[in-house]
Structures are given as C-alpha cells and as structure tokens.
Design a protein around this motif. Structure first.
Motif, PDB file in Angstrom:
ATOM      1  N   GLU A 188       0.859  -1.133  -0.145  1.00 41.82           N
ATOM      2  CA  GLU A 188      -0.091   0.144  -0.059  1.00 41.82           C
ATOM      3  C   GLU A 188       0.787   1.252   0.207  1.00 41.82           C
ATOM      4  O   GLU A 188       0.618   2.242  -0.697  1.00 41.82           O
ATOM      5  CB  GLU A 188      -1.101   0.123   1.410  1.00 41.82           C
ATOM      6  CG  GLU A 188      -2.087  -0.921   1.024  1.00 41.82           C
ATOM      7  CD  GLU A 188      -1.852  -2.334   1.633  1.00 41.82           C
ATOM      8  OE1 GLU A 188      -0.462  -2.581   1.789  1.00 41.82           O
ATOM      9  OE2 GLU A 188      -2.606  -3.116   1.472  1.00 41.82           O
ATOM     10  N   GLU A 189       1.964   1.143   0.722  1.00 38.55           N
ATOM     11  CA  GLU A 189       2.779   2.441   0.949  1.00 38.55           C
ATOM     12  C   GLU A 189       3.370   2.721  -0.459  1.00 38.55           C
ATOM     13  O   GLU A 189       3.560   3.777  -1.069  1.00 38.55           O
ATOM     14  CB  GLU A 189       3.905   2.237   2.013  1.00 38.55           C
ATOM     15  CG  GLU A 189       3.511   2.025   3.489  1.00 38.55           C
ATOM     16  CD  GLU A 189       4.441   1.948   4.438  1.00 38.55           C
ATOM     17  OE1 GLU A 189       5.290   1.608   3.851  1.00 38.55           O
ATOM     18  OE2 GLU A 189       3.873   1.927   5.576  1.00 38.55           O
ATOM     19  N   LEU A 194       3.566   5.990  -5.288  1.00 39.49           N
ATOM     20  CA  LEU A 194       3.489   5.940  -6.871  1.00 39.49           C
ATOM     21  C   LEU A 194       2.652   6.925  -7.490  1.00 39.49           C
ATOM     22  O   LEU A 194       2.287   7.216  -8.708  1.00 39.49           O
ATOM     23  CB  LEU A 194       3.443   4.600  -7.684  1.00 39.49           C
ATOM     24  CG  LEU A 194       4.715   3.564  -7.470  1.00 39.49           C
ATOM     25  CD1 LEU A 194       4.404   2.487  -7.798  1.00 39.49           C
ATOM     26  CD2 LEU A 194       5.801   4.244  -8.328  1.00 39.49           C
ATOM     27  N   GLY A 195       1.669   7.441  -6.553  1.00 41.42           N
ATOM     28  CA  GLY A 195       0.508   8.429  -6.871  1.00 41.42           C
ATOM     29  C   GLY A 195      -0.984   7.825  -6.719  1.00 41.42           C
ATOM     30  O   GLY A 195      -1.744   8.457  -7.269  1.00 41.42           O
ATOM     31  N   ALA A 196      -0.832   6.626  -6.303  1.00 41.02           N
ATOM     32  CA  ALA A 196      -2.316   6.033  -6.266  1.00 41.02           C
ATOM     33  C   ALA A 196      -3.022   6.577  -5.011  1.00 41.02           C
ATOM     34  O   ALA A 196      -2.699   6.970  -4.020  1.00 41.02           O
ATOM     35  CB  ALA A 196      -2.282   4.517  -6.210  1.00 41.02           C
ATOM     36  N   SER A 197      -4.300   6.763  -5.303  1.00 37.10           N
ATOM     37  CA  SER A 197      -5.057   7.520  -4.256  1.00 37.10           C
ATOM     38  C   SER A 197      -5.558   6.411  -3.414  1.00 37.10           C
ATOM     39  O   SER A 197      -5.267   5.220  -3.567  1.00 37.10           O
ATOM     40  CB  SER A 197      -6.291   7.955  -4.584  1.00 37.10           C
ATOM     41  OG  SER A 197      -7.230   7.141  -5.363  1.00 37.10           O
ATOM     42  N   TRP A 203      -8.593  -0.721  -3.952  1.00 36.97           N
ATOM     43  CA  TRP A 203      -9.283  -1.630  -5.287  1.00 36.97           C
ATOM     44  C   TRP A 203      -8.193  -2.634  -5.852  1.00 36.97           C
ATOM     45  O   TRP A 203      -8.610  -3.548  -6.222  1.00 36.97           O
ATOM     46  CB  TRP A 203     -10.011  -0.919  -6.053  1.00 36.97           C
ATOM     47  CG  TRP A 203     -11.419  -0.485  -5.637  1.00 36.97           C
ATOM     48  CD1 TRP A 203     -11.755   0.949  -5.059  1.00 36.97           C
ATOM     49  CD2 TRP A 203     -12.598  -1.206  -5.155  1.00 36.97           C
ATOM     50  NE1 TRP A 203     -13.050   0.889  -4.561  1.00 36.97           N
ATOM     51  CE2 TRP A 203     -13.396  -0.247  -4.556  1.00 36.97           C
ATOM     52  CE3 TRP A 203     -12.891  -2.538  -5.289  1.00 36.97           C
ATOM     53  CZ2 TRP A 203     -14.654  -0.816  -4.114  1.00 36.97           C
ATOM     54  CZ3 TRP A 203     -14.045  -2.803  -4.822  1.00 36.97           C
ATOM     55  CH2 TRP A 203     -15.053  -2.253  -4.385  1.00 36.97           C
ATOM     56  N   ARG A 204      -7.065  -1.950  -6.042  1.00 40.28           N
ATOM     57  CA  ARG A 204      -5.998  -2.651  -7.058  1.00 40.28           C
ATOM     58  C   ARG A 204      -4.977  -3.274  -5.981  1.00 40.28           C
ATOM     59  O   ARG A 204      -4.229  -4.004  -6.629  1.00 40.28           O
ATOM     60  CB  ARG A 204      -5.378  -1.449  -7.901  1.00 40.28           C
ATOM     61  CG  ARG A 204      -6.476  -0.889  -8.714  1.00 40.28           C
ATOM     62  CD  ARG A 204      -5.693   0.185  -9.730  1.00 40.28           C
ATOM     63  NE  ARG A 204      -6.763   0.683 -10.431  1.00 40.28           N
ATOM     64  CZ  ARG A 204      -6.442   1.717 -11.635  1.00 40.28           C
ATOM     65  NH1 ARG A 204      -5.121   2.053 -11.840  1.00 40.28           N
ATOM     66  NH2 ARG A 204      -7.273   2.349 -12.258  1.00 40.28           N
TER      67      ARG A 204
END
Length: 295
Positions: A188-189, A194-197, A203-204
């Motif tokens: 998750e970190e 990398l810019g994910a919300s 979800w991913r």
C-alpha cells in the motif's frame, strides 16, 4: 576427509532416525486415536444428521416435497434468505472497514475496537436478543419513542435483522484482521508513493490480496445468519407467516408433532450447511494454491 564426511552422514542419519522414533507413536496407538476421533464424530455428528434425513423421508419422497408446499414454511424460507441478504452485505462492509483500520493504521481506541468486535463471541445469542428487547421493546428504553413514531422493531422483521447482524458481524473481521496484519503495509505504501489514491490502493492492491479471506468470511457469515436461532427466537415473537425464519419454523412444526415437515425443513438447513462446507473447502484449496504459488 572422506571418513569425516561419512561419519558425519552416519551421525546425521542416526539423529534423524532418533527424532523420527521420538515423534512416531506405536501403530496400535495411532489406530486407537483414529477410532476415538471417528467414533466421536459419528456419534455426535453423523448419526444425528442421518436421523434427520431418515425421518424426513420416512413417509416417502412425495411427502417430503409436499411438506415444502406449506405457506408458512415457504414464507420462513423466503424470510431466512431475506435476512441473510441484508445481514451479509452489511457485515461484509463493516468487516472490511474495521479490518483495514485495525491492520493498517494506529489510532487511539484500537484495542477497544478489537475487543468489541469479539463481543458477540462472548455474549450468548439469547442474551443478545434480550438486550434488543430491553432497548426497543414497548417497555424498553427507546420503546415509547418508537411506539409514538409508529416504528416497530421488536416482534418484526427489523428486529430479526438487527439480532442477526449482531451475532454475525465478527465473522468477516476475524478472518481479515490477521490476514491483513500478516501482509503488512509495504504494498500500500508503494502504491501511494507512486501516486495512487486511497480508493485506488484499496481496489487494486488491498482487495486482491484479501479476496479469499473476504469470500471465506462471507461464507461463515451467511451460514450463521441462516442458522441463527437463539437471538432471533427472542426478538421475533414466533408469529407464523410474519416473523418465523426457517429454524423457528422447524421448532414450531416439531412442537405440533408434525415430524415429517419438521425434519424436512431441517434437512434443507443441512443441505445449506453441506453447500457451505463444499464452498469453504474450494476456497481453502484456492487459498492454499495461491500461497504455494507465491511461496
């Protein structure tokens, strides 16, 4: 040098044989343990299950299927499915949210939340039903206000839903919390770096990693919701055709000496249990394969 290696190999072999002998019980003792386990399961599980189906088909297949034509029995089946359809998604949402918060974040009151999740395991379902009666019944704390606003919870479907939610809400959370704690926060970190919300990370990254735990928790929650008796019995009022779930209908039919119909309805619950076990075994196998592949 070769002599030393040979001696070392002989010593290793002796140690291996010694350890093997130390943990291997005599053959007769192994068979005794197996016989005790099988006999215990046969007496407490297989024999009662067999008696359910024997009594259900006592008067033939036609009488068995005819027992499901009863309007009250059909209503109890529909109500049971409805209660499960409401309770399972709500507890799934709560379980995922609570597990995500407990496993991924540090906050004040975290230990208290973890303890409260385990509360239904410590409280008897009958006591849980009585708690709702004391809160929402006509003589309860909130009863007069609910009655004044024409809101009926106790001896109605909403009360059954609340009682079912209470006894089943730890199932999903208890499956996911240790799984998510074991996985840690590294993925998750990395995704957030990398810019994910937050939602994209969930979800991913998070959800694909816990998908089998989610399925497993849903299976357990659904099984408990459909088979719950104690809490539902207290808050339902046993009103035929209005508040009787399938387990309650079994009790009513049995008390009326309608044994074939009672055992027929019981067999349906057994079929649901068997189906749950089959799905559970499939999920466990898939989880094991994925862990082996990842390892």
């Amino acid at each position: 040098m070769g002599g030393k290696q040979g001696a070392h190999s002989m010593n290793s072999g002796r140690e291996s044989n010694t350890n093997k002998n130390a943990v291997t019980e005599p053959r007769w003792f192994q068979w005794l343990l197996i016989a005790i386990a099988v006999g215990y399961l046969a007496f407490l599980l297989l024999l009662p299950l067999a008696s359910v189906f024997v009594n259900a088909f006592q008067k033939g297949v036609q009488a068995y299927f005819h027992s499901f034509a009863d309007a009250d029995t059909l209503f109890s089946i529909r109500l049971t499915l409805l209660i499960a359809a409401i309770a399972v998604p709500l507890n799934l949402t709560f379980g995922v949210a609570a597990s995500w918060a407990i496993a991924k974040f540090d906050f004040r009151g975290k230990n208290l939340l973890t303890t409260l999740i385990d509360l239904p395991f410590a409280v008897s379902p009958v006591v849980a039903g009585l708690i709702y009666v004391l809160l929402f019944g006509k003589q309860g704390w909130l009863g007069p206000w609910l009655d004044a606003h024409d809101i009926k919870l106790i001896f109605a479907v909403p009360g059954i839903v609340l009682a079912t939610i209470f006894v089943t809400f730890p199932m999903v959370a208890r499956e996911l919390i240790p799984l998510m704690q074991e996985q840690g926060n590294q993925e998750e970190e990395a995704a957030i770096t990398l810019g994910a919300s937050g939602w994209q990370t969930f979800w991913r990254v998070t959800l694909p990693n816990i998908k089998w735990g989610v399925v497993y928790g849903v299976i357990l929650t659904n099984a408990r919701a459909m088979g719950e008796f104690g809490a539902v019995s207290v808050v339902s009022g046993h009103i035929r055709g209005m508040t009787t779930t399938l387990p309650l209908q079994v009790e009513i039919l049995y008390n009326e000496y309608n044994f074939v119909s009672a055992f027929s309805a019981s067999s349906l619950l057994c079929f649901l249990a068997f189906l749950t076990l089959i799905v559970k075994a499939i999920v466990e196998r898939r989880m094991k394969k994925e862990r082996t592949f990842e390892g």
